[in-house]
Design an enzyme around this catalytic site. Structure first.
Site, PDB file in Angstrom:
ATOM      1  N   ARG A 122      37.446 -15.625   2.790  1.00 11.60           N
ATOM      2  CA  ARG A 122      37.027 -16.999   2.878  1.00 11.60           C
ATOM      3  C   ARG A 122      35.844 -17.251   1.643  1.00 11.60           C
ATOM      4  O   ARG A 122      34.924 -16.556   1.541  1.00 11.60           O
ATOM      5  CB  ARG A 122      36.157 -17.182   4.341  1.00 11.60           C
ATOM      6  CG  ARG A 122      35.481 -18.661   4.141  1.00 11.60           C
ATOM      7  CD  ARG A 122      35.029 -18.612   5.568  1.00 11.60           C
ATOM      8  NE  ARG A 122      33.744 -17.848   5.787  1.00 11.60           N
ATOM      9  CZ  ARG A 122      32.608 -18.230   5.875  1.00 11.60           C
ATOM     10  NH1 ARG A 122      32.131 -19.596   5.634  1.00 11.60           N
ATOM     11  NH2 ARG A 122      31.489 -17.351   6.022  1.00 11.60           N
ATOM     12  N   GLU A 177      26.855 -21.142  -3.862  1.00 16.23           N
ATOM     13  CA  GLU A 177      26.897 -19.972  -3.147  1.00 16.23           C
ATOM     14  C   GLU A 177      27.897 -19.000  -3.999  1.00 16.23           C
ATOM     15  O   GLU A 177      28.527 -19.553  -4.749  1.00 16.23           O
ATOM     16  CB  GLU A 177      27.242 -20.132  -1.798  1.00 16.23           C
ATOM     17  CG  GLU A 177      26.218 -20.671  -0.831  1.00 16.23           C
ATOM     18  CD  GLU A 177      26.427 -20.518   0.659  1.00 16.23           C
ATOM     19  OE1 GLU A 177      25.925 -19.793   1.367  1.00 16.23           O
ATOM     20  OE2 GLU A 177      27.304 -21.604   0.783  1.00 16.23           O
ATOM     21  N   HIS A 186      29.388 -10.104   5.996  1.00 17.52           N
ATOM     22  CA  HIS A 186      28.382 -10.727   5.275  1.00 17.52           C
ATOM     23  C   HIS A 186      27.596  -9.698   4.540  1.00 17.52           C
ATOM     24  O   HIS A 186      27.405  -8.740   4.959  1.00 17.52           O
ATOM     25  CB  HIS A 186      27.502 -11.710   6.058  1.00 17.52           C
ATOM     26  CG  HIS A 186      26.845 -12.601   5.099  1.00 17.52           C
ATOM     27  ND1 HIS A 186      25.920 -12.372   4.476  1.00 17.52           N
ATOM     28  CD2 HIS A 186      26.955 -14.054   5.086  1.00 17.52           C
ATOM     29  CE1 HIS A 186      25.496 -13.359   3.882  1.00 17.52           C
ATOM     30  NE2 HIS A 186      26.117 -14.482   4.303  1.00 17.52           N
ATOM     31  N   ARG A 208      32.305 -12.728  -1.413  1.00 18.37           N
ATOM     32  CA  ARG A 208      31.462 -11.822  -0.437  1.00 18.37           C
ATOM     33  C   ARG A 208      32.182 -10.157  -0.483  1.00 18.37           C
ATOM     34  O   ARG A 208      31.528  -9.412  -0.009  1.00 18.37           O
ATOM     35  CB  ARG A 208      31.595 -12.662   0.705  1.00 18.37           C
ATOM     36  CG  ARG A 208      30.728 -13.783   0.765  1.00 18.37           C
ATOM     37  CD  ARG A 208      30.524 -14.563   2.213  1.00 18.37           C
ATOM     38  NE  ARG A 208      29.482 -15.400   2.192  1.00 18.37           N
ATOM     39  CZ  ARG A 208      29.670 -16.443   3.278  1.00 18.37           C
ATOM     40  NH1 ARG A 208      30.266 -16.474   4.103  1.00 18.37           N
ATOM     41  NH2 ARG A 208      28.373 -17.320   2.999  1.00 18.37           N
ATOM     42  N   HIS A 214      31.113 -10.917   9.760  1.00 12.55           N
ATOM     43  CA  HIS A 214      30.731 -12.289  10.067  1.00 12.55           C
ATOM     44  C   HIS A 214      31.818 -13.153  10.301  1.00 12.55           C
ATOM     45  O   HIS A 214      31.522 -14.220  10.933  1.00 12.55           O
ATOM     46  CB  HIS A 214      30.258 -12.448   8.393  1.00 12.55           C
ATOM     47  CG  HIS A 214      29.615 -13.925   8.276  1.00 12.55           C
ATOM     48  ND1 HIS A 214      28.736 -14.332   8.866  1.00 12.55           N
ATOM     49  CD2 HIS A 214      30.015 -14.783   7.171  1.00 12.55           C
ATOM     50  CE1 HIS A 214      28.292 -15.389   8.720  1.00 12.55           C
ATOM     51  NE2 HIS A 214      29.232 -15.818   7.246  1.00 12.55           N
TER      52      HIS A 214
END
Length: 535
Positions: free
Chosen positions: A381, A120, A236, A285, A346
């Site tokens: 994160r 990811e 997100h 992100r 998110h």
């Protein structure tokens, strides 16, 4: 109060952190009682798609290691991670996977029987372990819930914690709770663990379920604990966009789709992430979400598109069944057409200040999971570190509780309040519009001031006689804390982007941003920890 119960440990929340803690505490011989606002399966964990990021020595990419995972996490955290916390939590990744599998979690495997891994955004290797293709959280929740049921773990479903209670020496000693019918009761326990998840319901569009109303932040603040870094709300980059449906929980399109080759394009077919970051579509992100917001503004559209037709095509339904089902329900066939996506609130990277063992600054109060601020996530994160943190901290918090209860005398309980407390409440729809308008992906000082004034003007003090009022009071206090924190941090870093302070200021702001309530109930800055372990 109409009913009472006692336990050694009261666990509030039934996600991976809460159930991991409850099961471990039970193993250690503690009397455990779990409280859930809904059914056991209703927490944030069930909605997590991507997986659990963990390096297992027996099955890993060549050259990958815990040290590489640490390096990726520190880079994503934009200078605010605690290296000590990162090393500690990620170092327990392999053991967390073993414990989850021992509880019956069935992760996806390759044809050779090894655990399947994907990649990811922000990860330099394939180390994200998944289940059901894109239903990892649901599988973990199923396994832990099944184990809890089989072991007879007592769970009070459809019960809402209104306020934490204290002992005569100031330690937390239980909770004031409303049952499903609104009847108040008292749960006495010398240790309370908050595993309440996030605060996504502050915003009009979120990936979080309806129960994510910032309860743990508000309960901890009122109990005397510190919170820190609430300004870092991760949005997100890719949730499913359906025209006319932009309120409440939105279906997530997991980052792992990009990890397996899908690309972001705008309404004209141009690559969104070209020239934005060396990692392209797999950038962290905060970078991807901000790029999407800019491109939508430039093109005057409500979405961009995630094109998986070439990378996955006919393989998408089997590899990502949850994403496929959500798309088909919206009339989209992602096998042959791009998926319209936009951003949504998110994950909260900040939270209640705690050690990596779940201890807070208030005796008897512990936290684990998204509600905790351990220093693992920093300003942003890294994908799939959250399920790992919940699994690790849940177990550690239970062990801390057992250790502390054996050593510390908590004191006698104070008398139970005769009345339910009252608190400022803002209508949820009004609050969401204020926060989405002024505290989203980009903010500025004038907008944050306007939001604080608007919340003050819309606040009405109400007794917390219902779950709705208790949740709205928690949202109101949490919103105020987030706005104060975002106003204080006069720089841009990670998930926090200030239009009026676009640069990162390491000289003044490479540190935590802690807050607490003073004796009058005002949010104030705690003394900044200049020597906090950050990198």
């Amino acid at each position: 109060m109409t009913w009472r119960a006692k336990a050694d440990l009261l666990v509030v929340g039934t996600g991976v952190a809460g159930l991991s803690a409850a099961l471990r505490a039970r193993e250690l011989g503690l009397r455990v009682l779990v409280v859930s606002k809904e059914e056991v399966s209703a927490g944030n964990t069930s909605w997590a798609q991507g997986g659990v990021a963990a390096v297992r020595p027996e099955e890993k990419d060549p050259g990958d290691s815990v040290e590489e995972h640490v390096r990726d996490t520190l880079e994503a955290g934009a200078g605010l991670c605690s290296p000590t916390a990162v090393n500690s939590v990620l170092g327990d990744g392999a053991s967390a996977i073993r414990r989850l599998r021992a509880c019956g979690a069935r992760f996806d495997t390759t044809s050779g029987g090894r655990l399947a891994r994907t990649r990811e955004g922000g990860h330099s290797a394939f180390r994200v372990i998944h289940a059901g293709g894109d239903a990892t959280g649901a599988e973990i929740q199923r396994a832990l819930g099944t184990t809890a049921s089989a072991e007879g773990l007592p769970v009070l479903e459809r019960h809402c914690v209104v306020e934490l209670l204290h002992t005569e020496n100031g330690a937390v000693g239980g909770a004031l709770v409303l049952d499903h019918a609104g009847r108040p009761g008292v749960l006495r326990a010398p240790a309370v663990l908050l595993a309440t998840g996030g605060l996504g319901q502050l915003y009009r569009a979120t990936t979080n379920p309806e129960v994510a109303t910032g309860d743990g932040i508000a309960l901890a603040l009122r109990a005397g604990a510190e919170v820190a870094d609430l300004e870092f709300v991760q949005f997100h980059p890719t949730v499913l966009h359906v025209p006319g449906e932009n309120e409440g929980r939105r279906p997530l399109v997991t980052e792992a789709v990009r990890g397996e080759g899908a690309v972001l394009v705008d309404a004209h077919g141009e690559r969104v992430m070209r020239d934005e970051h060396p990692a392209g579509d797999l950038a962290p992100r905060d970078v991807v979400a901000a790029a999407i917001e800019r491109r939508m503004a430039e093109t005057g559209t409500e979405s961009v598109y995630l094109d998986a037709t070439r990378a996955l095509g006919s393989a998408l339904p089997e590899r990502f069944p949850t994403v496929y089902a959500a798309c088909r329900a919206a009339g989209i066939d992602p096998v042959v057409e791009p998926i319209p996506v936009t951003t949504a609130a998110h994950y909260s990277c900040g939270g209640v200040v705690s050690s990596v063992d779940g201890r807070t600054g208030v005796a008897g109060l512990y936290v684990a999971g998204e509600v905790a601020r351990t220093g693992l996530h920093g300003a942003n994160r890294l994908a799939s570190n959250s399920l790992l943190e919940g699994a690790v901290l849940g177990v550690r918090a239970a062990e801390s509780t057992r250790h502390d209860l054996a050593r510390v005398h908590q004191g006698r309980a104070r008398p139970t309040p005769e009345r339910l407390p009252a608190a400022p409440v803002v209508d949820r729809g009004v609050l969401r519009r204020i926060m989405s308008g002024h505290a989203g992906i980009e903010r500025d000082g004038a907008g944050l001031d306007e939001a604080r004034a608007a919340l003050e003007a819309a606040s009405v003090v109400r007794p917390l006689r219902t779950r709705e009022n208790a949740e709205d009071a928690a949202l109101t206090l949490t919103a105020h804390a987030l706005l104060v924190a975002a106003s204080h941090r006069t720089e841009s870093r990670g998930c926090h982007r200030r239009r009026d302070h676009p640069d990162t200021d390491d000289l003044h702001w490479r540190r935590a941003n802690p807050l607490r309530l003073d004796a009058s109930g005002w949010l104030i800055r705690s003394a900044p920890e200049e020597t906090r372990d950050v990198a």
